[in-house]
Every structure is written in structure tokens, then in C-alpha cells.
Design a protein around this motif. Structure first.
Motif, PDB file in Angstrom:
ATOM      1  N   LEU A 100      55.097 -15.308  74.895  1.00  0.00           N
ATOM      2  CA  LEU A 100      55.320 -13.895  74.587  1.00  0.00           C
ATOM      3  C   LEU A 100      54.404 -13.392  73.482  1.00  0.00           C
ATOM      4  CD1 LEU A 100      59.199 -13.759  74.896  1.00  0.00           C
ATOM      5  CD2 LEU A 100      57.595 -12.310  76.145  1.00  0.00           C
ATOM      6  N   GLY A 101      53.793 -14.312  72.739  1.00  0.00           N
ATOM      7  CA  GLY A 101      52.777 -13.948  71.752  1.00  0.00           C
ATOM      8  C   GLY A 101      53.202 -12.868  70.778  1.00  0.00           C
ATOM      9  N   ASP A 102      52.443 -11.769  70.737  1.00  0.00           N
ATOM     10  CA  ASP A 102      52.680 -10.701  69.771  1.00  0.00           C
ATOM     11  C   ASP A 102      53.899  -9.836  70.098  1.00  0.00           C
ATOM     12  OD1 ASP A 102      50.512 -11.509  68.297  1.00  0.00           O
ATOM     13  OD2 ASP A 102      49.109 -10.115  69.259  1.00  0.00           O
ATOM     14  N   THR A 103      54.553 -10.121  71.198  1.00  0.00           N
ATOM     15  CA  THR A 103      55.798  -9.399  71.487  1.00  0.00           C
ATOM     16  C   THR A 103      56.825  -9.659  70.387  1.00  0.00           C
ATOM     17  OG1 THR A 103      55.419  -9.585  73.869  1.00  0.00           O
ATOM     18  CG2 THR A 103      57.666  -9.079  73.165  1.00  0.00           C
ATOM     19  N   TRP A 104      56.790 -10.871  69.840  1.00  0.00           N
ATOM     20  CA  TRP A 104      57.705 -11.190  68.740  1.00  0.00           C
ATOM     21  C   TRP A 104      57.261 -10.447  67.485  1.00  0.00           C
ATOM     22  CZ3 TRP A 104      61.793 -13.441  70.576  1.00  0.00           C
ATOM     23  CH2 TRP A 104      61.683 -14.337  71.634  1.00  0.00           C
ATOM     24  N   PRO A 105      58.135  -9.674  66.854  1.00  0.00           N
ATOM     25  CA  PRO A 105      57.735  -8.935  65.647  1.00  0.00           C
ATOM     26  C   PRO A 105      57.577  -9.866  64.455  1.00  0.00           C
ATOM     27  CG  PRO A 105      60.093  -8.696  66.009  1.00  0.00           C
ATOM     28  CD  PRO A 105      59.559  -9.449  67.198  1.00  0.00           C
ATOM     29  N   ALA A 106      56.822  -9.412  63.481  1.00  0.00           N
ATOM     30  CA  ALA A 106      56.694 -10.174  62.235  1.00  0.00           C
ATOM     31  C   ALA A 106      58.053 -10.222  61.550  1.00  0.00           C
ATOM     32  CB  ALA A 106      55.654  -9.527  61.327  1.00  0.00           C
ATOM     33  N   ASN A 107      58.276 -11.276  60.794  1.00  0.00           N
ATOM     34  CA  ASN A 107      59.551 -11.418  60.094  1.00  0.00           C
ATOM     35  C   ASN A 107      59.815 -10.212  59.195  1.00  0.00           C
ATOM     36  OD1 ASN A 107      60.159 -13.847  61.262  1.00  0.00           O
ATOM     37  ND2 ASN A 107      59.344 -15.093  59.595  1.00  0.00           N
ATOM     38  N   PRO A 164      58.291 -20.024  59.203  1.00  0.00           N
ATOM     39  CA  PRO A 164      57.445 -19.802  58.023  1.00  0.00           C
ATOM     40  C   PRO A 164      55.960 -19.822  58.319  1.00  0.00           C
ATOM     41  CG  PRO A 164      58.434 -21.992  57.959  1.00  0.00           C
ATOM     42  CD  PRO A 164      59.112 -21.250  59.060  1.00  0.00           C
ATOM     43  N   GLU A 165      55.558 -20.460  59.422  1.00  0.00           N
ATOM     44  CA  GLU A 165      54.148 -20.504  59.790  1.00  0.00           C
ATOM     45  C   GLU A 165      53.763 -19.394  60.758  1.00  0.00           C
ATOM     46  OE1 GLU A 165      51.706 -23.372  58.660  1.00  0.00           O
ATOM     47  OE2 GLU A 165      53.165 -22.543  57.252  1.00  0.00           O
ATOM     48  N   GLY A 166      54.743 -18.553  61.115  1.00  0.00           N
ATOM     49  CA  GLY A 166      54.462 -17.425  61.998  1.00  0.00           C
ATOM     50  C   GLY A 166      54.678 -17.686  63.469  1.00  0.00           C
ATOM     51  N   ASP A 167      54.966 -18.928  63.844  1.00  0.00           N
ATOM     52  CA  ASP A 167      55.230 -19.221  65.257  1.00  0.00           C
ATOM     53  C   ASP A 167      56.663 -18.824  65.597  1.00  0.00           C
ATOM     54  OD1 ASP A 167      55.927 -21.409  63.474  1.00  0.00           O
ATOM     55  OD2 ASP A 167      56.530 -22.515  65.275  1.00  0.00           O
ATOM     56  N   PRO A 168      56.955 -18.481  66.854  1.00  0.00           N
ATOM     57  CA  PRO A 168      58.301 -18.018  67.214  1.00  0.00           C
ATOM     58  C   PRO A 168      59.330 -19.139  67.138  1.00  0.00           C
ATOM     59  CG  PRO A 168      56.943 -18.274  69.174  1.00  0.00           C
ATOM     60  CD  PRO A 168      56.031 -18.443  67.997  1.00  0.00           C
ATOM     61  N   TRP A 171      64.196 -23.920  66.095  1.00  0.00           N
ATOM     62  CA  TRP A 171      63.257 -24.567  65.179  1.00  0.00           C
ATOM     63  C   TRP A 171      61.918 -23.828  65.230  1.00  0.00           C
ATOM     64  CZ3 TRP A 171      58.555 -26.733  66.665  1.00  0.00           C
ATOM     65  CH2 TRP A 171      58.365 -26.871  68.049  1.00  0.00           C
ATOM     66  N   ALA A 172      61.134 -24.050  64.199  1.00  0.00           N
ATOM     67  CA  ALA A 172      59.757 -23.573  64.135  1.00  0.00           C
ATOM     68  C   ALA A 172      58.966 -24.606  63.343  1.00  0.00           C
ATOM     69  CB  ALA A 172      59.681 -22.202  63.465  1.00  0.00           C
ATOM     70  N   ALA A 173      57.660 -24.494  63.365  1.00  0.00           N
ATOM     71  CA  ALA A 173      56.816 -25.445  62.645  1.00  0.00           C
ATOM     72  C   ALA A 173      57.176 -25.462  61.169  1.00  0.00           C
ATOM     73  CB  ALA A 173      55.345 -25.085  62.826  1.00  0.00           C
ATOM     74  N   ALA A 174      57.057 -26.629  60.544  1.00  0.00           N
ATOM     75  CA  ALA A 174      57.402 -26.780  59.132  1.00  0.00           C
ATOM     76  C   ALA A 174      56.475 -25.944  58.267  1.00  0.00           C
ATOM     77  CB  ALA A 174      57.325 -28.248  58.717  1.00  0.00           C
ATOM     78  N   GLY A 175      57.004 -25.427  57.176  1.00  0.00           N
ATOM     79  CA  GLY A 175      56.219 -24.627  56.243  1.00  0.00           C
ATOM     80  C   GLY A 175      55.274 -25.484  55.422  1.00  0.00           C
ATOM     81  N   PRO A 176      54.467 -24.872  54.596  1.00  0.00           N
ATOM     82  CA  PRO A 176      53.444 -25.595  53.839  1.00  0.00           C
ATOM     83  C   PRO A 176      53.959 -26.242  52.556  1.00  0.00           C
ATOM     84  CG  PRO A 176      53.275 -23.259  53.391  1.00  0.00           C
ATOM     85  CD  PRO A 176      54.382 -23.415  54.406  1.00  0.00           C
TER      86      PRO A 176
END
Length: 382
Positions: free
Chosen positions: A293-300, A311-315, A177-182
Motif C-alpha cells: 500500500l506504500g504511501d497510502t499509509w499516512p505518516a504517524n 519508528p522507522e516509517g514502515d507500516p 510489529w514494525a522494524a526496530a528503531g535506531p
């Protein structure tokens, strides 16, 4: 004639309700006689425990002797305390648990984490992630035994977790799961599997499985004039989480609760204690290992192994279904840890989150009734 007509009409609602889920039901008594606490399952939809892969080869006692991995290989920051043979045994298992070479011929196997020209390099981000996940696995097996080792007669003693528990041969676990989108719905009124296809908010995970929001919303009185701290919003998110837990473990509410009083600990089943610790274990995983891990995760779209962010950028994070996959005991309680004892941190080893279960116990002592009191509420029959 009138009596027959009345009987027919009375039977129609029963037939209609019975048709909602036609098929054989399995009923298992969960509580003492006379309290009507039972687990009812639809036999046709009951999930079967996933097959557990065998170790890559037999690891004999003599193979645990000899040179330590940290003394032979470069940049071994974790598992350096095991022998070279045991280290290679674990690495071979990890490739099958997460990215099997036969399924991912170009990027799987050792190449999933390593640059084959320089195995010691950390340039492939998945190696950094894997190291953190191994820390997490050892932390769970060492410090979170109140969640998975106390299933009170259900055969999970010593089960522990491995990478397979969540990944099941996939680079990204199927349940995340990740935070809900806008979007306009903001995670609500969309029947989704996360909340057993109820139209409840499915992003209750942000508040409860990452944040430390108060989950309990059951009032202490049936009278409407009694003040309550629980709003409709918090009640909906709480029930969204409860529906997820029921779906994720394949159980009824009465697996943990006595339906006569959902909020009362003394009348709850012992499994509620497991769930209480499980929620806090998931928070520990999400906050101290995945989000950390922060920025270790690459952008989608930038990594070769699929998106790692929402969708909100959180892992992408874990919830109850990540491990359980619709089964009360992950993999039917398979005890994989006996084949991989190195995945449990040595006693006394300092780990990223120090004694999280002990901290959870301190939190419990501030409650009206300590969750451990529920252990005495119902013990398994001899």
C-alpha cells in the motif's frame, strides 16, 4: 538424624523450583505413547477463545439473488459480484469488526471508510486500505488452506478468516510489529511480550516474516568440528521467532517439534507443516498487501485513527499473534466463513498473489525433506 537432614536439603531445590509458577497444570499428550511429547500449560494463565460476534441479521438464500452490487452502487471494485443485500450485510459486519459506531461515535461506522456525502469516493484512505484488506482476506481463504484447513483433527476445517480474526473491534489489530528503531539496543536485550519476555531480538520478524531469511539453525552433528552456516546472530533471531510463535499460539515447542531432534522433519508433529505454511502466508500478507500500500499509509500523527507506521516509517505488519491472540486455533476454531462465503474468492479468480501456497510447495521441494512428509509422521487418533 543425618538422614532426615539430608532429605530436607534435597527437598529445598524442588520446593524452590515448584514455587516459580504455583498452580494447577494441564498436561496434554501430543505424541505417541512413550515419546514424552506433551503440552504443559499453567491453568491460571490459559487464554479463553474470544467471543465471536453474531452476523448483523439473517441473510436468507433469496437475499443472495437479485441485482449485483456493482450494477447498483458506484465504484464497487471488489465484492461487486454479490447481491446488493449481501453486500450491505458484509459492510454492516465490517463496521462492527473494525470500528463500531458505539465505540467511535465520530469516526466509526460507515464514516470510518466513507465520506458520508459521497460514499463512492476514495478520498478517505481507510477505504483504499479496506479494499486491499478484503483482497487479502479473499486470497487467504482461497489460497492458504494448507495453513488453516489442515489442523489434522483439531476442528478447523472451513474456519477461514474475516476482518474480525485480526481486528477484534479495533481499527488497528492489537498485535502488530514494525522494524526496530535506531535505539542502542537495536531490538535486543529488552524482555518484551514479542519474544515471551526473553531478552532475544524481537525484530526477527523483519528477516523471517517479511524477508525470506533461512530460519533453520539446528546443526546436523553434535561435533564442534562440523562446519555450520548458522551464526550466533541468526540463531538468536531464529529463537526469537520461535519464542514468539510459542507465545502467540499459547503452546510449547513440542506442539510442532520432537525435542529429541528439533530440525528433523520426519520426527516432527504434523502441526509443523501448518506452521511452515503459516510463516509463508504471513510473508505474503506483509509484502503483497500491507507494505504494497506504500504511501497510502499516512505518516504517524496525521491520521485520526492512531499511528499506522513504526519508528522507522514502515507500516505496522502482522505476525502469528495477530490472528491467534495466544490461542492455538484463532477464536477456538470458530467457523465464521460459513456466514460470509463471499469473503472467499470464487474458484479460479485471479488475485494479487497468484497461488502462493503452490509456490510455497515448489520451495518445499528444494528442501532435504518436503514438509508434507511430516504429515505422515503423526496422524491423529481415530
Amino acid at each position: 538424624m543425618m538422614r532426615k537432614h539430608f532429605t530436607l536439603l534435597a527437598a529445598v531445590p524442588a520446593l524452590m523450583l515448584g514455587g516459580c509458577e504455583i498452580g494447577t497444570k494441564v498436561v496434554e499428550q501430543q505424541g505417541p505413547n512413550g515419546v514424552a511429547i506433551a503440552d504443559i500449560k499453567h491453568k491460571a494463565t490459559m487464554k479463553v477463545a474470544a467471543e465471536v460476534p453474531a452476523p448483523p441479521y439473517e441473510l436468507t438464500p433469496d437475499m443472495r439473488e437479485g441485482d449485483r452490487a456493482k450494477d447498483v452502487y458506484e465504484n464497487v471494485q471488489l465484492l461487486g459480484d454479490v447481491s446488493v443485500d449481501e453486500f450491505n450485510y458484509i459492510m454492516a459486519s465490517i463496521t462492527e469488526w473494525i470500528a463500531p459506531a458505539d465505540q467511535y461515535p465520530e469516526t466509526g461506522g460507515c464514516n470510518y471508510c466513507h465520506n458520508p456525502e459521497n460514499m463512492a469516493s476514495d478520498e478517505v484512505y481507510t477505504k483504499v486500505v479496506a479494499r486491499k484488506m478484503l483482497q487479502m482476506t479473499r486470497n487467504i481463504n482461497a489460497n492458504w488452506t494448507p495453513h488453516f484447513n489442515n489442523n489434522y483433527g483439531q476442528g478447523s476445517e472451513g474456519a477461514g478468516v474475516t476482518c474480525w480474526t485480526c481486528h477484534r473491534g479495533n481499527p488497528v489489530p492489537a498485535n502488530n510489529w514494525a522494524a526496530a528503531g535506531p535505539g542502542k539496543k537495536l531490538g535486543q536485550n529488552s524482555p518484551l511480550i514479542q519474544t515471551a519476555y526473553a531478552s532475544l531480538p524481537y525484530d526477527s520478524f523483519s528477516a523471517y516474516l517479511a524477508g525470506k531469511g533461512p530460519i533453520r539453525v539446528i546443526g546436523k552433528s553434535a561435533y564442534p568440528n562440523q562446519p555450520s552456516d548458522a551464526s550466533i546472530v541468526s540463531t538468536e533471531t531464529t529463537y526469537g521467532l520461535m519464542m514468539h510463535m510459542s507465545q502467540g499460539l499459547g503452546v510449547n515447542c513440542t506442539f510442532c517439534h520432537n525435542s529429541q531432534n528439533f530440525g528433523k522433519w520426519d520426527d516432527s508433529r504434523a502441526q509443523r507443516v501448518n506452521a511452515w505454511y503459516g510463516i509463508r502466508m504471513v510473508r505474503d500478507i506483509n509484502n503483497n498487501y500491507i507494505t504494497a500500500l506504500g504511501d497510502t499509509w499516512p505518516a504517524n500523527g496525521e491520521g485520526p485513527y492512531g499511528n499506522r507506521r513504526g519508528p522507522e516509517g514502515d507500516p505496522l505488519k502482522v505476525n502469528c499473534a495477530t490472528c491467534h491472540n495466544g490461542i492455538n486455533r484463532p477464536m477456538g476454531g470458530a467457523k465464521m466463513l460459513k456466514d460470509y462465503p463471499a469473503l472467499k474468492a470464487p474458484h479460479g479468480m485471479a488475485i494479487a498473489a497468484a497461488a502462493p501456497a503452490a509456490e510455497a510447495m515448489e520451495e518445499a521441494e528444494t528442501m532435504e525433506a518436503t514438509p508434507v512428509a511430516a504429515v505422515e509422521a503423526e496422524k491423529p487418533a481415530a
